[in-house]
Enzyme design. Structure first.
Site, mmCIF file in Angstrom:
data_model
loop_
_atom_site.group_PDB
_atom_site.id
_atom_site.type_symbol
_atom_site.label_atom_id
_atom_site.label_comp_id
_atom_site.label_asym_id
_atom_site.label_seq_id
_atom_site.Cartn_x
_atom_site.Cartn_y
_atom_site.Cartn_z
ATOM 1 C CB THR A 133 9.904 3.393 -3.706
ATOM 2 O OG1 THR A 133 10.445 4.639 -4.111
ATOM 3 C CG2 THR A 133 10.896 2.762 -2.737
ATOM 4 C CG ASP A 134 11.390 6.328 -7.965
ATOM 5 O OD1 ASP A 134 11.195 6.437 -6.733
ATOM 6 O OD2 ASP A 134 11.201 7.276 -8.767
ATOM 7 C CD GLU A 135 12.303 7.898 -2.423
ATOM 8 O OE1 GLU A 135 13.112 7.985 -1.495
ATOM 9 O OE2 GLU A 135 11.223 8.511 -2.465
ATOM 10 C CE1 TYR A 158 9.361 4.495 1.938
ATOM 11 C CE2 TYR A 158 10.551 5.712 0.256
ATOM 12 C CZ TYR A 158 9.479 4.920 0.632
ATOM 13 O OH TYR A 158 8.533 4.562 -0.300
ATOM 14 C CE LYS A 162 8.448 0.267 -0.054
ATOM 15 N NZ LYS A 162 7.098 -0.252 0.308
HETATM 16 P P1 NAD Z 1 0.998 6.263 3.085
HETATM 17 O O1 NAD Z 1 2.019 6.626 4.102
HETATM 18 O O2 NAD Z 1 0.057 7.303 2.592
HETATM 19 O O3 NAD Z 1 0.108 5.054 3.600
HETATM 20 C C1 NAD Z 1 0.650 3.949 4.267
HETATM 21 C C2 NAD Z 1 -0.497 3.184 4.930
HETATM 22 O O4 NAD Z 1 0.053 2.034 5.575
HETATM 23 C C3 NAD Z 1 -1.217 3.988 6.005
HETATM 24 O O5 NAD Z 1 -2.622 3.845 5.852
HETATM 25 C C4 NAD Z 1 -0.753 3.368 7.310
HETATM 26 O O6 NAD Z 1 -1.701 3.457 8.353
HETATM 27 C C5 NAD Z 1 -0.492 1.933 6.884
HETATM 28 N N1 NAD Z 1 0.480 1.245 7.733
HETATM 29 C C6 NAD Z 1 1.681 1.717 8.177
HETATM 30 N N2 NAD Z 1 2.290 0.782 8.939
HETATM 31 C C7 NAD Z 1 1.470 -0.304 8.956
HETATM 32 C C8 NAD Z 1 1.552 -1.588 9.556
HETATM 33 N N3 NAD Z 1 2.593 -1.946 10.313
HETATM 34 N N4 NAD Z 1 0.536 -2.461 9.353
HETATM 35 C C9 NAD Z 1 -0.551 -2.113 8.607
HETATM 36 N N5 NAD Z 1 -0.681 -0.899 8.041
HETATM 37 C C10 NAD Z 1 0.318 -0.005 8.196
HETATM 38 O O7 NAD Z 1 1.826 5.630 1.874
HETATM 39 P P2 NAD Z 1 1.551 5.709 0.293
HETATM 40 O O8 NAD Z 1 2.114 6.971 -0.228
HETATM 41 O O9 NAD Z 1 0.131 5.373 0.039
HETATM 42 O O10 NAD Z 1 2.481 4.526 -0.213
HETATM 43 C C11 NAD Z 1 1.979 3.191 -0.369
HETATM 44 C C12 NAD Z 1 3.125 2.276 -0.780
HETATM 45 O O11 NAD Z 1 3.695 2.761 -1.985
HETATM 46 C C13 NAD Z 1 4.264 2.241 0.241
HETATM 47 O O12 NAD Z 1 4.732 0.919 0.319
HETATM 48 C C14 NAD Z 1 5.325 3.161 -0.349
HETATM 49 O O13 NAD Z 1 6.614 2.753 0.025
HETATM 50 C C15 NAD Z 1 5.091 2.955 -1.844
HETATM 51 N N6 NAD Z 1 5.469 4.113 -2.677
HETATM 52 C C16 NAD Z 1 4.882 5.326 -2.512
HETATM 53 C C17 NAD Z 1 5.226 6.380 -3.342
HETATM 54 C C18 NAD Z 1 4.578 7.736 -3.237
HETATM 55 O O14 NAD Z 1 4.912 8.632 -4.012
HETATM 56 N N7 NAD Z 1 3.634 7.946 -2.326
HETATM 57 C C19 NAD Z 1 6.197 6.209 -4.332
HETATM 58 C C20 NAD Z 1 6.795 4.954 -4.455
HETATM 59 C C21 NAD Z 1 6.397 3.909 -3.637
#
Ligand code: NAD
Length: 351
Positions: A133-135, A158, A162
Site C-alpha cells: 500500500t501507499d500507506e 495497519y 504492511k
Molecule cells: P480485503 O480486506 O477486501 O480482502 C482481504 C482478503 O484476505 C479476504 O478475502 C480475507 O478473507 C483474506 N484473508 C485475510 N487474512 C487471511 C489469512 N490469514 N490467510 C488467507 N486469507 C486471508 O482487502 P483488499 O482491499 O482486497 O486488499 C487486498 C490487498 O491490497 C491487501 O494486501 C491490502 O493491504 C492491499 N491494499 C488495498 C488497498 C485498498 O484500497 N483496498 C489499497 C492499498 C493496498
C-alpha cells in the site's frame, strides 16, 4: 496455460483480479481464510469452472501452502491476503500482525522452499508478487508525491504491519534470491468492495437515508485507483516487472474525502432521487477524526509508466459512476455480504 496461486482472492481486490484472470484463461488456485472480508459470493460466477480452485486456508499455514505448491506447481504466487481496514487495526492490532507479518512470513518460507526445489528453467520464470500500500510511506503535506524511494514512515498499526511484510519480502529476495516483486497502490474502489470502506459505505448509507459520516474536516486527500486499472497494473508488473523491484500504482485522481462523498450524492440524486426530492448532500455529518489520520497521500507512478507502459484507463468520474451503478444493480450482493450468509456456503469450489 499459466497457473497462479492467489491469496486473498475472495476479498475486494483479489476477487476482482481472480475474475479477470480466469476469464483470460489463467488457472487460479485461490487460497483465502474467509475472514469477515472474504466473500464467496464474489466468485459465484466461477462455480463449476475448472480453471478456478478455491481453497479455504490460512497463508500462515506453511504445511498447507507447501502441499498446494507441490501439487499445483504454480508459475507465480500473488499475495493479496491481509487484514486491510485501518479502523479495525486501531481497535485491535494483533490480528494485523498475525496475518500481515507472521502469516506473510509463513507464506514466504513455504514459497522459498518450493522455489529452491524447482528445476533451473522453472526457477527462472517463477515470481512472488506482494501487494502492498501507499500507506507505508506515511503522510504528505499539501505538495509532493510518494516515489518508490520515499522512506517508510507508517503511522497506523495497519500500515506498520504492511511495512513489516514488505521488509520481509525484500529480505527474502536479498537473502535467498527469491524472485519477488512488490506493488504499492493507492486507495482502490469499484465493484465487490466490502461496505465498511468509505465509498461503498457512503453509497449504502445514502440510499438508506442515513447520516453520511465524514471524518474531521473532510479535507483529507487520497489518490483513488479504479480496481480494474489496478488489476491490469499487477498483470503488467507480474509479467514484465524487474525482479526485486517495487512499483507504485496510482490513479492520477487525488480527491478530498468531501469531494468523493459529494460526487456520490450527486450521482445517486441523478439516478435514484430521494422521495422528498432533497439532495443527499443534506445527509453529510462530520464526525470526530480517526486517531492519527494521515492528511494526504499522492502517488508518483511514473516508474510503472516509463518501464512498463501502464497508465490508468479510468478517470475518477468514469470509475465512480461505474461503481455507483454497480452497487445500484447489486444490492443483493451487499445484503448477503452484510448478513454473512455467504460465509457458510460452499459453491462447489472448495478443496
Ligand atoms: P480485503 O480486506 O477486501 O480482502 C482481504 C482478503 O484476505 C479476504 O478475502 C480475507 O478473507 C483474506 N484473508 C485475510 N487474512 C487471511 C489469512 N490469514 N490467510 C488467507 N486469507 C486471508 O482487502 P483488499 O482491499 O482486497 O486488499 C487486498 C490487498 O491490497 C491487501 O494486501 C491490502 O493491504 C492491499 N491494499 C488495498 C488497498 C485498498 O484500497 N483496498 C489499497 C492499498 C493496498
Amino acid at each position: 496455460m499459466a497457473t497462479w496461486l492467489v491469496t486473498g482472492g475472495a476479498g475486494f481486490i483479489g476477487g476482482n483480479f481472480v475474475l479477470r484472470a480466469v476469464a483470460d484463461g489463467i488457472r487460479i488456485i485461490n487460497l483465502d481464510a474467509l475472514t469477515y472480508a472474504g466473500n464467496l459470493d464474489t466468485l459465484s460466477s466461477l462455480a463449476g469452472n475448472a480453471n478456478h480452485l478455491f481453497v479455504h486456508g490460512d497463508i500462515g499455514d506453511r504445511a498447507r501452502v507447501a502441499s498446494l505448491l507441490a501439487e499445483h506447481r504454480p508459475d507465480a504466487v500473488l499475495n493479496f491476503a491481509a487484514e486491510s481496514h485501518v479502523d479495525r487495526s486501531i481497535d485491535g492490532p494483533g490480528a494485523f500482525i498475525q496475518t500481515n507479518v507472521v502469516g506473510t512470513l509463513g507464506l514466504l518460507e513455504a514459497v522459498r522452499d518450493h522455489w529452491r526445489s524447482l528445476r533451473e528453467t522453472e526457477k527462472h520464470g517463477f515470481r512472488f508478487l506482494h501487494v502492498s500500500t501507499d500507506e507505508v510511506y506515511g503522510s504528505l503535506g499539501d505538495t509532493g508525491k510518494f516515489t518508490e524511494t520515499t522512506p517508510y514512515a507508517p503511522n497506523s498499526p495497519y500500515s506498520a504491519s504492511k511495512a513489516a511484510s514488505d521488509h520481509l519480502v525484500r529480505a527474502f529476495h536479498h537473502t535467498y534470491g527469491l524472485p519477488t516483486l512488490t506493488t504499492h497502490c493507492s486507495n482502490n474502489y469499484g465493484p465487490y468492495h466490502f461496505p465498511e470502506k468509505l465509498i461503498p459505505l457512503i453509497i449504502q448509507r445514502a440510499l438508506a437515508g442515513e447520516p453520511l459520516p465524514v471524518y474531521g474536516d473532510g479535507r483529507n486527500v487520497r489518490d483513488w485507483l479504479f480496481v480494474a486499472d489496478h488489476c491490469e497494473a499487477i498483470r503488467s508488473i507480474l509479467e514484465r516487472g524487474r525482479i526485486g523491484e517495487t512499483y507504485n500504482v496510482g490513479g492520477n485522481a487525488e480527491r478530498q474525502n468531501m469531494e468523493v462523498v459529494e460526487t456520490i450524492c450527486r450521482l445517486l440524486d441523478e439516478r435514484r432521487p430521494r422521495h422528498d426530492g432533497k439532495p443527499r448532500s443534506n445527509q453529510i455529518t462530520f464526525v470526530a477524526d480517526r486517531p492519527g489520520h494521515d492528511r494526504r497521500y499522492a502517488m508518483d507512478a511514473s516508474k510503472l509508466r516509463d518501464e512498463l507502459g501502464w497508465e490508468p484507463r479510468y478517470t475518477f468520474e468514469q470509475g465512480i459512476a461505474e461503481t455507483v451503478d454497480w452497487y445500484l444493480g447489486n444490492q443483493e450482493w451487499v445484503a448477503r455480504v452484510l448478513d454473512g450468509s455467504y460465509r457458510l456456503e460452499r459453491i462447489g469450489m472448495t478443496a
